[in-house]
Design a protein around this motif. Sequence first.
Motif, PDB file in Angstrom:
ATOM      1  N   GLU A 158      31.822 -49.496  -7.712  1.00 24.31           N
ATOM      2  CA  GLU A 158      32.535 -49.363  -8.982  1.00 24.31           C
ATOM      3  C   GLU A 158      31.654 -49.724 -10.175  1.00 24.31           C
ATOM      4  O   GLU A 158      31.976 -49.372 -11.302  1.00 24.31           O
ATOM      5  CB  GLU A 158      33.800 -50.219  -8.950  1.00 24.31           C
ATOM      6  N   ASP A 165      36.184 -42.687  -8.406  1.00 23.38           N
ATOM      7  CA  ASP A 165      37.339 -42.215  -9.171  1.00 23.38           C
ATOM      8  C   ASP A 165      38.261 -41.368  -8.301  1.00 23.38           C
ATOM      9  O   ASP A 165      39.478 -41.537  -8.316  1.00 23.38           O
ATOM     10  CB  ASP A 165      36.865 -41.431 -10.393  1.00 23.38           C
ATOM     11  N   LYS A 199      40.171 -43.519  -5.790  1.00 20.99           N
ATOM     12  CA  LYS A 199      41.305 -44.230  -6.400  1.00 20.99           C
ATOM     13  C   LYS A 199      42.492 -43.298  -6.629  1.00 20.99           C
ATOM     14  O   LYS A 199      43.642 -43.699  -6.452  1.00 20.99           O
ATOM     15  CB  LYS A 199      40.859 -44.911  -7.697  1.00 20.99           C
ATOM     16  N   THR A 237      44.463 -48.162 -11.883  1.00 20.86           N
ATOM     17  CA  THR A 237      43.330 -48.820 -12.535  1.00 20.86           C
ATOM     18  C   THR A 237      43.659 -49.173 -13.958  1.00 20.86           C
ATOM     19  O   THR A 237      44.573 -48.721 -14.546  1.00 20.86           O
ATOM     20  CB  THR A 237      42.075 -47.929 -12.512  1.00 20.86           C
TER      21      THR A 237
END
Length: 143
Positions: A121, A133, A136, A143
């Motif tokens: 990250e 990204d 996630k 986030t």
Amino acid sequence: MKEHKKNQLIFHKTNIPDDDIHDLNYIVEELNEQELVSKINSYFTELNNDLLSFPAKSYAVALIYSFLLEKYFDVSFLEALSDPDLLHGNDKFFKPFNEDTRSLYENVITYLKENNLTDFEQSKSKSVLKTVDYFKKEFLIKT
């Protein structure tokens, strides 16, 4: 069914994938183990790589996913990396850890740890950050 698998399934049932291999600028390379390890390692260190190389990208993504599954869902790293459905069947180049007869994964993992490159990250690599990204989004991490 484990939480991360539920999240992944929900994502794929409710989203149209935006990372189809046919939409990417990529090449498929036949490399020996040493060359492939080097190519995978470069995925983590090159700041901007617009031309993706398979199967190196598949190995790199699997490693990132496995590290992040351990971080966010307390799934054993090797359990995640050995899951044949880790990438939801969307990557024909992916080989699970326990099906790869080479020492390839071990060599890359050693490289990542020795060079402090496992905090994906915080990576400077555009490719790694795009993978984080997407991870996630796919696993429904806020986030």
